[in-house]
Design a protein around this motif. Sequence first.
Motif, PDB file in Angstrom:
ATOM      1  N   ALA A 159       0.912  -1.274  -0.005  1.00  9.06           N
ATOM      2  CA  ALA A 159       0.028   0.096  -0.219  1.00  9.06           C
ATOM      3  C   ALA A 159       0.911   1.115   0.066  1.00  9.06           C
ATOM      4  O   ALA A 159       0.384   2.273  -0.664  1.00  9.06           O
ATOM      5  CB  ALA A 159      -0.847  -0.132   1.036  1.00  9.06           C
ATOM      6  N   TRP A 160       1.946   1.347   0.820  1.00 12.61           N
ATOM      7  CA  TRP A 160       3.051   2.562   0.728  1.00 12.61           C
ATOM      8  C   TRP A 160       3.681   2.563  -0.728  1.00 12.61           C
ATOM      9  O   TRP A 160       3.670   3.549  -1.098  1.00 12.61           O
ATOM     10  CB  TRP A 160       3.875   2.116   1.748  1.00 12.61           C
ATOM     11  CG  TRP A 160       5.154   3.187   1.798  1.00 12.61           C
ATOM     12  CD1 TRP A 160       4.830   4.354   2.288  1.00 12.61           C
ATOM     13  CD2 TRP A 160       6.338   3.167   1.264  1.00 12.61           C
ATOM     14  NE1 TRP A 160       5.931   5.248   2.000  1.00 12.61           N
ATOM     15  CE2 TRP A 160       6.789   4.267   1.121  1.00 12.61           C
ATOM     16  CE3 TRP A 160       6.932   2.114   0.542  1.00 12.61           C
ATOM     17  CZ2 TRP A 160       8.447   4.498   0.845  1.00 12.61           C
ATOM     18  CZ3 TRP A 160       8.112   2.230  -0.165  1.00 12.61           C
ATOM     19  CH2 TRP A 160       8.870   3.618   0.276  1.00 12.61           C
ATOM     20  N   GLN A 161       3.846   1.591  -1.041  1.00 10.43           N
ATOM     21  CA  GLN A 161       4.477   1.621  -2.669  1.00 10.43           C
ATOM     22  C   GLN A 161       3.470   2.242  -3.641  1.00 10.43           C
ATOM     23  O   GLN A 161       3.648   3.023  -4.369  1.00 10.43           O
ATOM     24  CB  GLN A 161       4.965   0.125  -2.980  1.00 10.43           C
ATOM     25  CG  GLN A 161       5.388   0.120  -4.531  1.00 10.43           C
ATOM     26  CD  GLN A 161       6.680   0.919  -4.596  1.00 10.43           C
ATOM     27  OE1 GLN A 161       7.761   0.576  -4.001  1.00 10.43           O
ATOM     28  NE2 GLN A 161       6.722   1.884  -5.594  1.00 10.43           N
ATOM     29  N   LEU A 162       2.294   1.941  -3.432  1.00  8.16           N
ATOM     30  CA  LEU A 162       1.111   2.407  -4.237  1.00  8.16           C
ATOM     31  C   LEU A 162       0.894   3.847  -4.044  1.00  8.16           C
ATOM     32  O   LEU A 162       0.685   4.661  -4.963  1.00  8.16           O
ATOM     33  CB  LEU A 162      -0.111   1.606  -3.924  1.00  8.16           C
ATOM     34  CG  LEU A 162      -1.147   2.046  -5.039  1.00  8.16           C
ATOM     35  CD1 LEU A 162      -0.939   1.471  -6.479  1.00  8.16           C
ATOM     36  CD2 LEU A 162      -2.422   1.322  -4.712  1.00  8.16           C
ATOM     37  N   SER A 163       1.147   4.100  -2.910  1.00  8.55           N
ATOM     38  CA  SER A 163       1.043   5.652  -2.405  1.00  8.55           C
ATOM     39  C   SER A 163       2.032   6.703  -3.073  1.00  8.55           C
ATOM     40  O   SER A 163       1.708   7.818  -3.282  1.00  8.55           O
ATOM     41  CB  SER A 163       0.950   5.914  -0.972  1.00  8.55           C
ATOM     42  OG  SER A 163       2.040   5.635  -0.339  1.00  8.55           O
ATOM     43  N   LEU A 164       3.175   6.062  -3.519  1.00  6.33           N
ATOM     44  CA  LEU A 164       4.095   7.015  -4.181  1.00  6.33           C
ATOM     45  C   LEU A 164       3.988   7.370  -5.520  1.00  6.33           C
ATOM     46  O   LEU A 164       4.454   8.194  -6.084  1.00  6.33           O
ATOM     47  CB  LEU A 164       5.496   6.194  -4.257  1.00  6.33           C
ATOM     48  CG  LEU A 164       6.142   5.823  -2.823  1.00  6.33           C
ATOM     49  CD1 LEU A 164       7.449   5.200  -2.946  1.00  6.33           C
ATOM     50  CD2 LEU A 164       6.356   7.259  -2.169  1.00  6.33           C
TER      51      LEU A 164
ATOM     52  N   ALA B  57      -7.781  -5.716   1.479  1.00  6.56           N
ATOM     53  CA  ALA B  57      -8.771  -4.730   1.536  1.00  6.56           C
ATOM     54  C   ALA B  57      -7.987  -3.361   1.819  1.00  6.56           C
ATOM     55  O   ALA B  57      -8.166  -2.217   1.276  1.00  6.56           O
ATOM     56  CB  ALA B  57      -9.725  -4.916   2.699  1.00  6.56           C
ATOM     57  N   LEU B  58      -7.148  -3.299   2.730  1.00  8.73           N
ATOM     58  CA  LEU B  58      -6.371  -2.010   2.839  1.00  8.73           C
ATOM     59  C   LEU B  58      -5.770  -1.558   1.724  1.00  8.73           C
ATOM     60  O   LEU B  58      -5.584  -0.258   1.385  1.00  8.73           O
ATOM     61  CB  LEU B  58      -5.413  -2.175   4.023  1.00  8.73           C
ATOM     62  CG  LEU B  58      -4.252  -1.250   4.346  1.00  8.73           C
ATOM     63  CD1 LEU B  58      -5.041   0.044   4.871  1.00  8.73           C
ATOM     64  CD2 LEU B  58      -3.012  -1.552   5.347  1.00  8.73           C
ATOM     65  N   PHE B  59      -5.012  -2.513   0.871  1.00  8.93           N
ATOM     66  CA  PHE B  59      -4.216  -2.027  -0.288  1.00  8.93           C
ATOM     67  C   PHE B  59      -5.307  -1.503  -1.355  1.00  8.93           C
ATOM     68  O   PHE B  59      -5.055  -0.556  -2.035  1.00  8.93           O
ATOM     69  CB  PHE B  59      -3.493  -3.266  -0.927  1.00  8.93           C
ATOM     70  CG  PHE B  59      -2.992  -3.070  -2.147  1.00  8.93           C
ATOM     71  CD1 PHE B  59      -1.526  -2.434  -2.130  1.00  8.93           C
ATOM     72  CD2 PHE B  59      -3.511  -3.639  -3.258  1.00  8.93           C
ATOM     73  CE1 PHE B  59      -0.971  -2.512  -3.466  1.00  8.93           C
ATOM     74  CE2 PHE B  59      -2.962  -3.354  -4.538  1.00  8.93           C
ATOM     75  CZ  PHE B  59      -1.588  -2.761  -4.677  1.00  8.93           C
ATOM     76  N   ALA B  60      -6.366  -2.138  -1.465  1.00 10.19           N
ATOM     77  CA  ALA B  60      -7.609  -1.843  -2.466  1.00 10.19           C
ATOM     78  C   ALA B  60      -8.095  -0.593  -1.871  1.00 10.19           C
ATOM     79  O   ALA B  60      -8.348   0.540  -2.756  1.00 10.19           O
ATOM     80  CB  ALA B  60      -8.629  -2.794  -2.387  1.00 10.19           C
ATOM     81  N   GLY B  61      -8.302  -0.174  -0.824  1.00  8.22           N
ATOM     82  CA  GLY B  61      -8.861   1.120  -0.183  1.00  8.22           C
ATOM     83  C   GLY B  61      -7.718   2.222  -0.554  1.00  8.22           C
ATOM     84  O   GLY B  61      -8.293   3.216  -0.699  1.00  8.22           O
ATOM     85  N   VAL B  62      -6.565   2.137  -0.141  1.00 11.73           N
ATOM     86  CA  VAL B  62      -5.629   2.879  -0.424  1.00 11.73           C
ATOM     87  C   VAL B  62      -5.521   3.249  -1.875  1.00 11.73           C
ATOM     88  O   VAL B  62      -5.435   4.375  -2.547  1.00 11.73           O
ATOM     89  CB  VAL B  62      -4.154   2.601  -0.068  1.00 11.73           C
ATOM     90  CG1 VAL B  62      -3.115   3.595  -0.687  1.00 11.73           C
ATOM     91  CG2 VAL B  62      -3.940   2.709   1.373  1.00 11.73           C
ATOM     92  N   GLY B  63      -5.652   2.268  -2.897  1.00 15.02           N
ATOM     93  CA  GLY B  63      -5.392   2.567  -4.426  1.00 15.02           C
ATOM     94  C   GLY B  63      -6.940   3.280  -4.665  1.00 15.02           C
ATOM     95  O   GLY B  63      -6.813   4.180  -5.525  1.00 15.02           O
ATOM     96  N   LEU B  64      -8.063   3.117  -4.009  1.00 16.67           N
ATOM     97  CA  LEU B  64      -9.299   3.712  -4.457  1.00 16.67           C
ATOM     98  C   LEU B  64      -9.317   5.068  -3.983  1.00 16.67           C
ATOM     99  O   LEU B  64      -9.488   6.041  -4.907  1.00 16.67           O
ATOM    100  CB  LEU B  64     -10.530   2.976  -3.743  1.00 16.67           C
ATOM    101  CG  LEU B  64     -11.768   3.663  -4.000  1.00 16.67           C
ATOM    102  CD1 LEU B  64     -12.183   3.576  -5.423  1.00 16.67           C
ATOM    103  CD2 LEU B  64     -13.072   2.773  -3.326  1.00 16.67           C
ATOM    104  N   LEU B  65      -8.780   5.501  -2.842  1.00 19.48           N
ATOM    105  CA  LEU B  65      -8.634   6.688  -2.174  1.00 19.48           C
ATOM    106  C   LEU B  65      -7.591   7.460  -3.146  1.00 19.48           C
ATOM    107  O   LEU B  65      -7.749   8.758  -3.529  1.00 19.48           O
ATOM    108  CB  LEU B  65      -8.273   6.795  -0.869  1.00 19.48           C
ATOM    109  CG  LEU B  65      -9.422   6.382   0.232  1.00 19.48           C
ATOM    110  CD1 LEU B  65      -8.667   6.229   1.591  1.00 19.48           C
ATOM    111  CD2 LEU B  65     -10.597   7.174   0.020  1.00 19.48           C
TER     112      LEU B  65
END
Length: 806
Positions: free
Chosen positions: A349-354, A403-411
């Motif tokens: 999830a952190w990697q996706l936030s970059l 779900a956490l990973f998908a939520g970060v991606g959606l936001l």
Amino acid sequence: MPARNNTTAVGEPAEAGGTTAARKPHDSGETTPGRKPDVIAGTSADGEAAQTDGKSGSTHERTGDDKATETGKTTDGTVADTDKTATDGGEATGTDKTATDGKPGDADKTTADGKPGDTDETSTDGEATADPWAAFGPAPEPVPGRVRRVGRAVGRSLVHEWTLAALGSLALAVLMTWPTLRYPRYTLPQDTWDPSLQSWQMAWSGHILLSNPAQLWQSNSFFPEAWSFAFSDTLLGYAPAGMIGTGPEAAVLRYNIMFVLAHALATFGAYALARQLGSARMGAAVAGVGYAYAPWLLAQAGHLHVLSNGGIPLALAMLARGHGWSLRHGYRPERRHDGWVYAGWLVAAWQLSLGFGIGLPFAYFLGAAVLVAAVTWYVRRWFGGVRRPFGVRLFIADLVGGALFAGVGLLMAIPYFRVTELHPNAERSVGDIALFSPPASGFVTAPAESRIWGGLHEGARAALPWHPEMTLLPGFVLYALAAGGLFFSVWRLRHRLLLLAGVLGTMVLAMGTRFFGGTWTYVPLFEHLPGWNGLRTPGRLMLWVTLLLCLLAAGAVTALTDRVHDLAAQRIPSWPGPWLRLASVLPLLLVTAEGLNTTPHPVAPAQPEAMRVVDGPMLVLPSNQGLDQHVMLWSTTHFQDVVNGGSGFTPRQLDDVRRVTQTFPDQVSVDYLRTLGVRNVVLLRDQIAGTPWEMSVDTPVDSLGITREEIGSAVVYRLWPGDSSSGPQPTPSGQPTDLPTSLPTGLPTSLPSGLPTDLPSGLPSGLPTSLPSGLPSGLPTSLPTQAAGALGSTEAAGALGSAGGR
């Protein structure tokens, strides 16, 4: 010398050469639970002495059939040698005495109160005699204190493999990116454009999350556009670093530190993944270095969001470890650990936030991996009859983490969808993809920044339409090691073939529309996968090609090092010779050498003084893609609203501003900027050579209802001179530093109170002797030469600055 009995009371340390029993004796012929049967106490069937661990003094006993005994007797009744226990076939006494032949001093006995054998007693007359050999026995090891135990724990952690891998990755990153940290506050790697933009991104995210998190996506650039922080990748995961320090110098320093740490994390992540999959240390080191310092990444030195890829292999390593799976050993249920699964999803999830530039393909890869794993699991379970445990805790960890990973991606995706709705020109087309699609020759062409291949490939780069995104060489050494890994590897054949298929497939995708127009490869993904149409540079999928090549190379190098160890074991002594050592370390040296660079480090643009004292909303001229990225960096002192901005696309309104202001200052441009809410315009004198403003910078502006003043090397136009909110802001030291030295003849009707009474002389004489009516009495007759030093408030500074401009 008489035979000695080396047993002492249970739980007491051994003295005078004696040993200590570790636990109460068990029944004869039974081993102690949890103990290895080959550890003995007392004497064995062949008359061997008792063995100890040398630390606790504990002993363990066994009989002739390799089991522990209680009596400690020899079965053949022979007399043991020195430091062995001799028996005559009798049973041991209740006080752990050893039966003797009746002569005094033939055996040592522990005292009856359980203390160590300070005295020797014979079993015949009961008289205690001092042991003459006690002084020559080994002293018991002292029990370590708390400080020593902590020190030992710290020492073990410092020499642990993962500690050494982390420190080695960091040290290598500093060396391989040098001179990034030589002048970290003043230089930027590669160029000053995108690094300036990304320095601002980290600074903005840290600043706004501390002050007003609800306005995260409404940045101070591209005024008055909405959702402007989503105009490009955000590096939002680096926001904690952005909370430290303010101003351009802090932003540049922060960028350089994260630039080095990104390389270190990439090295460590790939190392961890290779180790988890079953590679030896040397093979994992080759994978880590090859992944982080592949030559093609040197062309991306100005794109921190591309270099920040270490979370990809690290998350995969954690997820594989949590599921107890490796490439070499398959699925091992006993190694499952749900904690590692949670950690893996958090890192993902952190990697996706970059940013979605490399995060979106990663998200699709994770989705495909989960789908394939689930299908394979149920096929084997229901059709293959393989009943392998999975566990509820592991299932919940995957469910919550996914779900956490998908939520970060959606936001993260919502602002980008909003930008697409508001700015249709932000969407890419197949034609845009074609401009950045590399040909097959790009996979063997190195960028100019490569120290080894840069000069040799100059001609090949000239044939590429856009070589910064088309020089995709991962390294010839890496190619060779991966090719060798197809034939000589620790991976199974089917795994090697799957890795090869992955390499070829991602290469085809990285070619974009160059592979038969991309009709059956890239274009379907572009048209049907959500978000894929935002990726304009297919060549960055080379990241996955590099990772798969590194895993193939790790398998080959591991097989090589295993063979070296086998050859070394046949030597006397069993130690690898110099040629064997060189053979094992040579792949790592060659891969590292191909990653050497000649990346330039230009000086970061200096912040104009006007950017520290003029508030917004403001426009800085000239305005273009490159200079606007500098303006964004300069705004990190106060984060005032600026019309300027640089990103992956240009909003139409900013295009209109740049077109209309070509004639600034004139009535049309002034009225247009006022309708946008712009209050100040900053014209940079050192940037106007060859532009229309070179001739109009000194044009009178009285008729336009605006004012003009010089602040440093910039000309500041105030479009609302009567608005007190448009006055300059104080500098970090407290006051503006470059104010005019004289006041005009037309003084205002009301001056601020508190002006000094003893001001220095030096201004022109002939000032009016009669003051206009309404002014307070007692005004000074001589005016200051250093007005800035006499100011007592920000309002006074604004008044004097405006007056001096007229």
